[in-house]
Design an enzyme around this catalytic site. Structure first.
Site, PDB file in Angstrom:
ATOM      1  N   CYS B  86      58.190  39.903  28.998  1.00 19.83           N
ATOM      2  CA  CYS B  86      57.058  38.921  28.633  1.00 19.83           C
ATOM      3  C   CYS B  86      56.580  38.106  29.870  1.00 19.83           C
ATOM      4  O   CYS B  86      56.050  38.638  30.760  1.00 19.83           O
ATOM      5  CB  CYS B  86      57.383  38.312  27.383  1.00 19.83           C
ATOM      6  SG  CYS B  86      56.105  37.705  26.391  1.00 19.83           S
ATOM      7  N   HIS B 203      59.461  42.664  23.420  1.00 24.07           N
ATOM      8  CA  HIS B 203      60.844  42.373  23.718  1.00 24.07           C
ATOM      9  C   HIS B 203      61.851  43.117  22.965  1.00 24.07           C
ATOM     10  O   HIS B 203      62.350  43.128  21.996  1.00 24.07           O
ATOM     11  CB  HIS B 203      60.825  40.818  22.932  1.00 24.07           C
ATOM     12  CG  HIS B 203      59.843  39.829  23.621  1.00 24.07           C
ATOM     13  ND1 HIS B 203      60.535  38.778  24.233  1.00 24.07           N
ATOM     14  CD2 HIS B 203      58.754  39.367  23.140  1.00 24.07           C
ATOM     15  CE1 HIS B 203      59.549  37.796  24.601  1.00 24.07           C
ATOM     16  NE2 HIS B 203      58.598  38.495  23.910  1.00 24.07           N
ATOM     17  N   GLU B 205      65.179  42.492  23.424  1.00 24.61           N
ATOM     18  CA  GLU B 205      66.258  41.640  23.046  1.00 24.61           C
ATOM     19  C   GLU B 205      65.917  41.271  21.649  1.00 24.61           C
ATOM     20  O   GLU B 205      66.796  40.923  20.818  1.00 24.61           O
ATOM     21  CB  GLU B 205      66.378  40.415  24.023  1.00 24.61           C
ATOM     22  CG  GLU B 205      65.393  39.357  23.823  1.00 24.61           C
ATOM     23  CD  GLU B 205      64.316  39.606  24.385  1.00 24.61           C
ATOM     24  OE1 GLU B 205      63.825  40.507  24.760  1.00 24.61           O
ATOM     25  OE2 GLU B 205      63.303  38.584  24.295  1.00 24.61           O
TER      26      GLU B 205
END
Lengths: 735, 240
Positions: B86, B203, B205
């Site tokens: 990002c 993302h 994660e």
């Protein structure tokens, strides 16, 4: 020639208040002192019209670690951890400057949370706007949403939940209430106290400018055409600065040197100093010439009243000034000693060698006036209540009614709003926005928390006592639907001008109703905020109490969501299967009628339904759960279908008007589903709680099909079609 | 394997990446303050998401001047793994470690939602345990994810197989409707020619744990570990 208003009047004080100030000081206050009294004695800071009524709220319980009176409330969630939360309004600024008004509203409530030593982990909001046909309302709505989004997203705190209602009473006076939730270890909880005579008083964060002077006074008067001139009283937010401030403050708190910490919000330095000293029973002395500024030539008055954002007052242990400065400088922020804690109970302001204000702390805080207003039942009350809603015709096409309701902005999907909010950062979001409540996991434990905001102002307008009760009950029901046991609530009470007896009556009745519900449901009030004067040109918004609530899931993996899951599952209603027309969204949207009795609520029954629902979830017997609220049973069922992407087939035993059964907003009801082999067990558990339980039908297919016992089809709609109306409504309206 | 997560003022997904490396993968990880200049001892550097310096200018435009970025460039030049997520991706573009630039989403709004991605190549250290062509689900959360590269640069990316992730439908079709921000060629993530630097807008994660309802992102981190194991193996056995 027009007579010039005296200074104190200009600043919003009354003649009696000014007289009282002179008595307290034994002399006339000077310019700076008058300004300080004016902001601290404003409704916004002093709660002078609401204090006697707010005493009705139950505020204690074994889980309460901090009740009202601090920057935020704190409840225990076990394992030495606690949750900190508070909700606050930013209505007036948002009505004038929606983007900055809403953004700084978020900034302010977030500071309240980390001022308690907690890391902010979630933001919620509760928004009220007029009707979207108005270009001005669309401007306000769009501006507020992007203000909240830009500020919260930049901070990296997820906005996980909230609600938006649209009603003409908010056309010129939108409501913007923001809630923040933080997580803290018990031994890290901080308080806003200037303790320890001789300790330094430090101002940290952003430099001080001329923005927002007299914001608190502005928030304590009605809006009018002149309000546009108040635009300079609206502050400008800098979320990047706030992000640095959060990290720096939490890092300093970690070192253990912080004695007290307080955010600078309404009334800026004046209120932060006075409140911290008042709570600690000390005095405070500061020198405004030491305050870092972003503008030249500011007077002591301007420095004391500035509401520049992203600033905190920090009281560290003596000798730890350099340590604090080191940490703040690492984050590129100011940290300046501007004064000391004193023992004489006086708030003394100097500019270099000159004394510019000297006022007893208590005079500014405890001595603030309290008004016992007289309530009067408004004329509309009886008229609306006994208006014969039964005479309205029963519609022929319930499909059309259901689609219209699903497309109505208040009921329609709020995806247009929450997809602009980062709702996943911090990777705790287990149940995302769009359900009854958000669920977050607590890392490193099995626990989770449920978070929600709720409040139906039509009920409160038509019957403030019942409306107040329902606001609390519905918020709790939202939590119970996801499997969370309510721990505590924070309230934001948005009303008109309390000096008007009818408005004060609404306020008092709402608080009475809320208090009653809090007692029975055993949910203490731990923090809150009152916003009066939500009126434009003399017309008040509907009385709007907003309840923000936090609940605990001991095992987060057991959380429940509203969507139907699998074909063949049984659909069961917990609570009464009856009809009710009065005060419903259905009457308002379809018949253009806001009248009739508000649905009754039996709080013991409500508690039983919620306890039962949580027990069923806890035993793993339930596959989905959804609260019946605006739009009644039919809308609740449609939402379950849409969320699950699957249809349902139901047979309802209906007595009387079908519309009252389908769309009436009878309280204390939850739609659940279970696998067929668990049905008996579900019935058994429900009976043990004394909760009515009824099999309504089965999940399956691509349509929502509702028939009565004679087999007559009442609703037959393809889920996809309902979804299109429901999901597309807000985007369509906003273009 | 030792991970380092760069913290710029305004980074806000640093803690999330830390959690995944530490708690989900169980590997050593530390934060690297943006003023650090020495990256010795790290095997993989992550530039996390967030709003570095508030992103008030252009996303990543100021962060690229942080002292640590020179060290990151050197680290990458020596073949170290660099992952930009990002805002981290935006910084890699601004720093010239990856080609192209970011523009505001074509809807002109921030977007936080799940998207579907096609794994265009598994021949990278970051995607080696995905199947080529596999469709995965990952969250996005950005206001400036509209990837742009000049036609020649874009052609080169495509030719070299540097497009790693592309926005697609749940069925794997690369369509305009599946593109959440207007990116050229539906690009969600790219790597450099040497394939040791990856930047992506989604993302991973945020979808690496069961409780969050999606583990498609975990395979990206597991790929890194598996690549590193392979490297170590080569070193120890001396086989190439």
């Amino acid at each position: 020639m027009a007579e010039q208003k005296p200074l104190w009047k200009e600043m919003g004080l009354t003649a009696e208040e000014y007289q009282r100030i002179c008595e307290l000081l034994g002399r006339e206050p000077n310019y700076v002192e008058t300004g300080m009294f004016a902001v601290l004695w404003s409704e916004h800071c002093a709660y002078k019209n609401s204090r006697p009524v707010l005493k009705l709220f139950p505020t204690s319980g074994p889980q309460v670690l901090q009740g009202p009176g601090e920057n935020a409330g704190v409840v225990d969630i076990g394992d030495g951890q606690a949750v900190v939360f508070k909700i606050e309004s930013h209505n007036h600024p948002s009505a004038i400057e929606p983007y900055q008004g809403a953004a700084t509203g978020v900034g302010g409530i977030v500071r309240d949370i980390f001022a308690m030593g907690a890391r902010p982990i979630a933001i919620l909001n509760s928004l009220r706007f007029g009707t979207l046909e108005s270009p001005r309302v669309r401007y306000l709505f769009g501006g507020v949403v992007s203000g909240i989004a830009d500020y919260g997203n930049c901070l990296g705190i997820p906005t996980v939940g909230g609600e938006v209602y649209f009603h003409p009473s908010y056309n010129d006076n939108p409501l913007v209430n923001a809630m923040c939730v933080g997580l803290v270890e018990h031994d890290q909880i901080k308080r806003g106290r200037a303790s320890g005579v001789g300790n330094p008083v430090m101002l940290v964060g952003a430099p001080t400018g001329r923005d927002g002077i007299h914001g608190a006074t502005f928030a304590s008067e009605e809006l009018s055409e002149e309000s546009e001139d108040r635009r300079p009283a609206v502050q400008v937010g800098d979320p990047f600065m706030e992000k640095l401030l959060i990290e720096a403050c939490l890092e300093v708190i970690q070192t253990g040197c912080v004695v007290g910490i307080q955010d600078l919000g309404a009334a800026g330095l004046t209120s932060a100093c006075a409140e911290t000293a008042a709570r600690a029973g000390t005095g405070i002395e500061i020198d405004v010439s030491l305050v870092p500024r972003r503008e030249e030539g500011m007077t002591p008055y301007e420095v004391m009243l500035s509401e520049s954002q992203e600033r905190m007052l920090l009281i560290p242990e003596q000798g730890k000034e350099e340590l604090v400065q080191q940490i703040f400088h690492k984050w590129g922020l100011n940290a300046v000693v501007i004064g000391r804690v004193t023992g004489d109970g006086i708030f003394r302001v100097k500019e270099g060698g000159n004394l510019v204000a000297e006022v007893p702390v208590k005079a500014l805080t405890e001595e603030a006036p309290v008004y016992y207003r007289t309530p009067r039942v408004p004329e509309y009350y009886e008229k609306c209540r006994y208006w014969p809603v039964e005479r309205l015709p029963v519609p022929e096409d319930f499909n059309k009614v259901l689609l219209t309701l699903l497309e109505h902005p208040t009921i329609a999907s709020k995806e247009w709003v929450y997809r602009q909010y980062d709702h996943m950062v911090l990777i705790n979001t287990v149940l995302r926005p769009g359900g009854d409540a958000a669920v977050l996991r607590i890392k490193g434990t099995k626990k989770g928390i449920g978070l929600t905001t709720d409040g139906n102002s039509r009920y409160c307008y038509l019957d403030p006592y019942l409306g107040g009760m329902i606001a609390v009950a519905e918020a709790a029901r939202n939590l119970s639907c996801v499997g969370a046991k309510p721990l505590g609530l924070t309230d934001c009470l948005n009303f008109g001008n309390p000096e008007k007896p009818e408005i004060f009556w609404q306020f008092q009745e709402v608080v009475k109703g809320m208090s009653e519900a809090c007692k029975v449901l055993e949910i203490p009030v731990v923090s809150g905020n009152v916003s009066f004067y939500n009126e434009t040109e003399g017309v008040a918004v509907y009385p709007t109490p907003v309840v923000g609530m936090v609940g605990l899931l001991s095992d987060v993996t057991k959380y429940c969501s509203p969507g139907f899951k699998e074909p063949g599952d049984h659909i069961v209603l917990l609570g009464p299967l009856t009809g009710h027309l009065g005060a419903s969204e259905y009457l308002a949207v379809i018949h253009g009628c806001e009248a009739g009795p508000v649905p009754e609520i039996d709080l013991l029954q409500e508690k039983a339904v919620q306890d039962c629902c949580r027990e069923l979830i806890n035993q793993g017997l339930v596959k989905s759960a959804h609260d019946c609220s605006e739009g009644g049973l039919a809308v609740a069922l449609a939402e379950c279908c849409i969320a699950g992407g699957i249809g349902a087939n139901l047979e309802l035993e209906i007595e009387g008007r079908e519309d009252a059964f389908l769309f009436g907003e009878v309280q204390s009801r939850i739609v659940i589903t279970c696998v067929p082999r668990h049905l008996e067990k579900v019935r058994e558990v429900a009976r043990s709680f004394g909760v009515p339980v009824r099999l309504l039908g089965r999940v399956g297919g691509k349509r929502l099909l509702i028939r009565d016992l004679r087999g007559r089809v009442l609703v037959d709609l393809v889920v996809k079609e309902m979804e299109e109306k429901w999901r597309g409504s807000l985007s369509k309206a906003m273009g | 394997m030792r991970f380092g997560i760069v913290v710029f003022p305004g980074s806000n997904c640093d803690m999330d990446c830390y959690h995944v490396i530490d708690q989900v993968l169980g590997h050593p990880v530390s934060y690297i303050w943006h003023q650090e200049k020495d990256l010795t001892g790290f095997d993989c550097i992550i530039l996390p998401g967030g709003f570095s310096y508030g992103d008030y200018l252009r996303s990543g435009a100021i962060a690229r001047f942080s002292p640590v970025m020179e060290a990151v460039a050197e680290f990458a030049a020596k073949g170290g793994l660099v992952l930009g997520i990002c805002n981290g991706f935006q910084i890699l573009l601004e720093a010239g470690l990856l080609p192209g630039a970011m523009m505001r989403n074509n809807c002109l709004q921030f977007r936080c939602q799940d998207v579907y991605l096609k794994v265009e190549t598994n021949e990278t250290p970051f995607t080696n345990i995905y199947r080529a062509g596999e469709v995965i689900r990952m969250p996005i959360a950005h206001g400036e994810g509209n990837y742009y590269a000049a036609p020649e640069a874009l052609a080169e990316l495509e030719e070299n197989g540097q497009v790693v992730f592309r926005y697609c439908t749940p069925g794997g079709e690369v369509t305009t409707e599946a593109n959440p921000n207007g990116s050229c060629n539906n690009i969600a993530g790219i790597c450099n020619k040497e394939r040791n630097v990856l930047g992506l807008m989604p993302h991973p994660e945020r979808c690496a744990e069961e409780i969050l309802g999606n583990t498609d992102g975990k395979k990206l981190f597991l790929s890194i570990l598996s690549w590193w194991e392979g490297q170590r193996c080569e070193e120890v056995l001396g086989c190439g």
